[in-house]
Scaffold this motif. Structure first.
Motif, PDB file in Angstrom:
ATOM      1  N   ASN A  72      -5.239   5.152   5.957  1.00  0.00           N
ATOM      2  CA  ASN A  72      -4.056   4.539   6.552  1.00  0.00           C
ATOM      3  C   ASN A  72      -2.791   5.327   6.299  1.00  0.00           C
ATOM      4  OD1 ASN A  72      -5.116   2.481   7.914  1.00  0.00           O
ATOM      5  ND2 ASN A  72      -4.173   0.859   6.706  1.00  0.00           N
ATOM      6  N   SER A 101     -10.584   0.279  -0.350  1.00  0.00           N
ATOM      7  CA  SER A 101      -9.457   1.019  -0.910  1.00  0.00           C
ATOM      8  C   SER A 101      -9.331   2.394  -0.245  1.00  0.00           C
ATOM      9  CB  SER A 101      -9.592   1.159  -2.423  1.00  0.00           C
ATOM     10  OG  SER A 101     -10.861   1.655  -2.755  1.00  0.00           O
ATOM     11  N   ALA A 129      -7.729   1.720   3.118  1.00  0.00           N
ATOM     12  CA  ALA A 129      -6.342   1.252   2.997  1.00  0.00           C
ATOM     13  C   ALA A 129      -5.421   2.358   2.491  1.00  0.00           C
ATOM     14  CB  ALA A 129      -6.276   0.046   2.077  1.00  0.00           C
ATOM     15  N   SER A 130      -5.919   3.241   1.662  1.00  0.00           N
ATOM     16  CA  SER A 130      -5.024   4.244   1.091  1.00  0.00           C
ATOM     17  C   SER A 130      -5.134   5.580   1.800  1.00  0.00           C
ATOM     18  CB  SER A 130      -5.307   4.425  -0.397  1.00  0.00           C
ATOM     19  OG  SER A 130      -6.584   5.008  -0.575  1.00  0.00           O
ATOM     20  N   ASP A 182      -5.392  -7.558   5.518  1.00  0.00           N
ATOM     21  CA  ASP A 182      -5.761  -6.722   4.377  1.00  0.00           C
ATOM     22  C   ASP A 182      -5.413  -7.431   3.072  1.00  0.00           C
ATOM     23  OD1 ASP A 182      -6.675  -4.732   5.982  1.00  0.00           O
ATOM     24  OD2 ASP A 182      -4.804  -3.606   5.987  1.00  0.00           O
ATOM     25  N   TYR A 183      -4.255  -8.085   3.096  1.00  0.00           N
ATOM     26  CA  TYR A 183      -3.854  -8.808   1.886  1.00  0.00           C
ATOM     27  C   TYR A 183      -4.838  -9.912   1.548  1.00  0.00           C
ATOM     28  CZ  TYR A 183       0.445  -6.634   0.535  1.00  0.00           C
ATOM     29  OH  TYR A 183       1.336  -5.739   0.041  1.00  0.00           O
ATOM     30  N   LEU A 237       0.233  -2.419   4.295  1.00  0.00           N
ATOM     31  CA  LEU A 237      -0.962  -3.242   4.477  1.00  0.00           C
ATOM     32  C   LEU A 237      -0.696  -4.362   5.468  1.00  0.00           C
ATOM     33  CD1 LEU A 237      -2.334  -3.664   0.856  1.00  0.00           C
ATOM     34  CD2 LEU A 237      -3.328  -2.356   2.706  1.00  0.00           C
ATOM     35  N   SER A 249       0.795  -1.220   0.000  1.00  0.00           N
ATOM     36  CA  SER A 249       0.000   0.000   0.000  1.00  0.00           C
ATOM     37  C   SER A 249       0.827   1.269   0.000  1.00  0.00           C
ATOM     38  CB  SER A 249      -0.943   0.028   1.198  1.00  0.00           C
ATOM     39  OG  SER A 249      -0.283   0.556   2.313  1.00  0.00           O
TER      40      SER A 249
END
Lengths: 285, 439
Positions: free
Chosen positions: B118, B111, B114-115, B127-128, B123, B65
């Motif tokens: 975060n 997304s 996560a982006s 999350d993966y 990540l 990420s």
């Protein structure tokens, strides 16, 4: 900033003093006895804003809606004059306000009715504080009612103050009222609130578009949109129903769909888990 | 002679009518074509966006990420919003296409979290796992939508027919587009979706939280008498009906008719514990006689009377001749915003016309949160924009973007003519939310 404010205040106070000496009995036609609190609308709020503006505490628009800006202005006023700082315009606050300011009701209310842009700072000639003179078109002032202005607002006896739920515009509300009226004008009031609530639930839901217009104009979503009945002029009740839904009431307990059991034969819609029936509509999730 | 004239007139009339009919037909076709083209564009765009989302998900899996992966995640967030917009333009409301729409929404939320939220953090392994699953699912959707697209192109199918088929009374069984899309949705549904509950959360979940209410189950009769006590309507006709399965929590709907005045009130009462979840009473409201202030006192007295203690008025609004109030529970000196009660009061006589405490009921457990801030208010203020002049501050519980209750310092401040509400996490000083207060 602080300096200019104090200067304005000092000038305002000075002029207020001269004026109040000259027109002492003007306190008679002030505020009604109500306590004015944040969120209120009406003529008393107009007076409150005008008086606070007169002595430089309130710099916003005088619109008759007691919002945050009015709230801070009132608190600052209360603090400056040694009153209890609670953001409520109660008897003491109003008395103090009346004694240190002057309120030209006719000037302020006329400007509001005409929808003019205007201010009401003490110590500045009133003619220089309305949009009519801002525009500098003396010819228009000659024609009463002003063609370029708002002729309809003039005739209405009661002034309407535009107060909207947070996050929604007047056109959102109008569009929803249109949809509700087109879809459910024969329904009881609670059924109309329910239809409005379904629109709002869809906006919340990940399965539907995220805007009022997106949900309403989704192809096939509402029959009133398909057959054009959405463009009928909604009545007051439909608008009231929309306002109730916007303020959080949801008679459907979180439904996303509804249908008229006499008309809908789509097996899929019947297969949805039902919540209950309101008027002619069955609401489902 | 006369006959010839008549023939001539009729012939001209025929030609004119024919020409008119031809023009009408042409215009109608043009309109239909226009609508059809819009549908076609929406569908082609949708498949394109899902292609792209799939590709970007694949890229993120390879990069992580931070760095370029963050860009891809932001791009996925943007594309998923566009794709959802296209779904909204297709005539799919009455079609089971829910799962696909939900998948897109989840991709978008994931997304975003996560982006954007975060930041630069890498990540986490879970999350993966979720990314992996999203990648697979979007791949399936991509392929299925492409298949349907192929069928549409090969057979010159029209979306207008889909719309007609869906609107018609008959079961739309033999439409290839409908069948194809239904199959897509089924495939998405077949995936075991082990979503972090936060990803799919919306405010609608408050209704579901009501199934956790506790208390003795009540009968229809009890529901009626509870509403009678609550509304204080003695001469009304009371009817109670159980809510259907779709409501998510067992409850009764009680309808009260006051034939004398032609008024109706409706209430929902939870079966467990007999809590009134909401009620709405409708009647004509006369001219305003009392102030918003007095109405708010009336609302507060109503709450007191019905056993809601320690409620603070947090918002009041006047709409013509009604006042709408929001109260929040106070736990010590902490304002518990999600545990709120809304009331509508008529400004002609101060009667409570509507009531809603589902937030209050759904957030009973907030009281068990640790309510000691780890940092001081001064420390919390440091992270704020220093041009905001703080006017008021207190501790508050709010729901963050993930739907979890968190203890925050709430600062109400001004900047120029605007008022802001800044919520800073009381545990780590992170800004949870900044809001411009418009009303």
């Amino acid at each position: 900033m602080q300096k200019t404010r104090q200067l304005v205040l000092a000038i305002g106070l000075g002029i207020a003093f001269v004026w109040s000496a000259a027109f002492a009995p003007n306190a008679a036609n002030a505020f009604s006895p109500q306590v004015i609190q944040k969120g209120a609308t009406g003529d008393d709020v107009v007076e409150l804003q005008a008086r606070l503006q007169y002595i430089g505490f309130y710099r916003g628009k005088i619109d008759g809606v007691f919002g945050w800006q009015t709230y801070w202005a009132l608190r600052n006023f209360q603090q400056r004059y040694g009153l209890k700082v609670d953001g409520l315009a109660g008897a003491d606050t109003k008395k103090k306000l009346v004694s240190v300011t002057r309120y030209d009701k006719k000037f302020v209310m006329d400007n509001i009715r005409k929808g003019n842009r205007f201010t009401y700072y003490g110590g500045v000639p009133l003619q220089r504080q309305t949009s009519e003179s801002y525009r500098g078109q003396p010819s228009k002032a000659g024609a009463p009612g002003g063609k370029g202005g708002q002729p309809a607002a003039n005739t209405a006896k009661k002034t309407n103050y535009n107060h909207l739920p947070a996050g929604f515009s007047q056109s959102d509300i109008n569009l929803m009222a249109n949809a509700v009226y087109g879809e459910a004008r024969g329904e009881p009031y609670i059924g109309q609130v329910a239809v409005a609530a379904v629109i709002l639930n869809r906006i919340q839901s990940p399965l539907f578009p995220d805007t009022v217009a997106g949900v309403i104009f989704q192809p096939g979503a509402f029959t009133a949109v398909q057959d054009g009945q959405i463009w009928l002029t909604p009545n007051q009740q439909a608008k009231q129903a929309v306002l109730d839904a916007l303020n959080g009431w949801d008679p459907t307990n979180g439904a996303l769909y509804y249908f008229n059991p006499d008309k809908a034969t789509s097996a899929w819609i019947w297969s949805r888990p039902q919540v209950g029936k309101i008027g002619k509509h069955i609401f489902t999730k | 002679m006369v006959r010839n004239v008549i023939i001539a007139v009729l012939a001209i009339a025929l030609i004119v009518t024919g020409y008119w009919g031809y023009r009408e037909h042409r215009d109608k076709n043009a309109v239909l074509q226009h609508a059809e083209n819009n549908y076609q564009q929406a569908y082609h765009d949708l498949t394109y966006y899902i292609d792209k989302i799939h590709d970007h998900l694949g890229t993120v899996l390879a990069t992580g990420s931070n760095g370029t992966g963050a860009n891809d995640l932001t791009e996925i967030w943007r594309l998923s919003a566009l794709a959802r917009g296209d779904i909204g333009q297709l005539p799919l409301t009455l079609l089971p296409f829910n799962k696909t729409a939900e998948l897109l929404s989840n991709i978008g939320n994931f997304s975003y979290q996560a982006s954007v939220k975060n930041g630069k953090q890498p990540l986490k392994p879970e999350d993966y796992k979720q990314l992996e699953s999203l990648y697979k699912q979007s791949g399936t959707v991509e392929k299925s939508l492409r298949d349907v697209q192929q069928v549409i192109m090969d057979h010159h199918l029209r979306w207008m027919d889909v719309e007609m088929a869906l609107a018609s009374q008959k079961q739309p069984a033999d439409n290839q587009v409908i069948d194809g899309l239904r199959a897509v949705d089924q495939k998405v549904g077949n995936f075991e979706n082990d979503w972090d509950p936060a990803v799919t959360r919306t405010q609608l979940n408050e209704w579901d939280a009501l199934k956790n209410l506790t208390g003795r189950p009540i009968s229809k009769k009890d529901a009626q008498s509870i509403v009678r006590r609550f509304l204080n309507i003695q001469n009304g006709k009371y009817v109670a009906e159980p809510l259907g399965k779709g409501s998510g929590f067992p409850a009764y709907t009680v309808t009260v008719r006051e034939d004398r005045y032609g008024n109706t009130a409706v209430a929902t009462v939870a079966r467990k514990g007999g809590h009134v979840v909401w009620f709405v009473k409708y009647r004509d409201i006369k001219d305003r006689r009392i102030s918003l202030y007095r109405a708010s006192n009336a609302a507060g007295a109503f709450l007191n009377r019905h056993g809601f203690k320690n409620m603070a008025l947090i918002k009041s609004d006047q709409y013509d001749n009604v006042g709408v109030f929001t109260f929040a529970r106070k736990i010590g000196d902490v304002w518990d915003y999600p545990a709120s009660i809304r009331m509508k009061v008529a400004l002609d006589n101060g009667e409570v016309l509507a009531f809603d405490d589902r937030g209050y009921l759904a957030h009973q457990s907030d009281a068990s949160l640790p309510l000691k801030p780890a940092i001081t208010a001064e420390a919390a203020k440091k992270g704020m924009n220093q041009t905001i002049a703080v006017q008021e501050q207190h501790l508050a519980i709010i729901e963050n973007d993930l739907g979890n209750p968190v203890l925050c310092y709430e600062f109400i401040g001004t900047k120029g003519s605007d008022t802001y509400r800044v919520l800073v996490n009381a545990a780590d000083g992170r800004q949870e939310k900044v809001e411009l207060m418009t009303a």
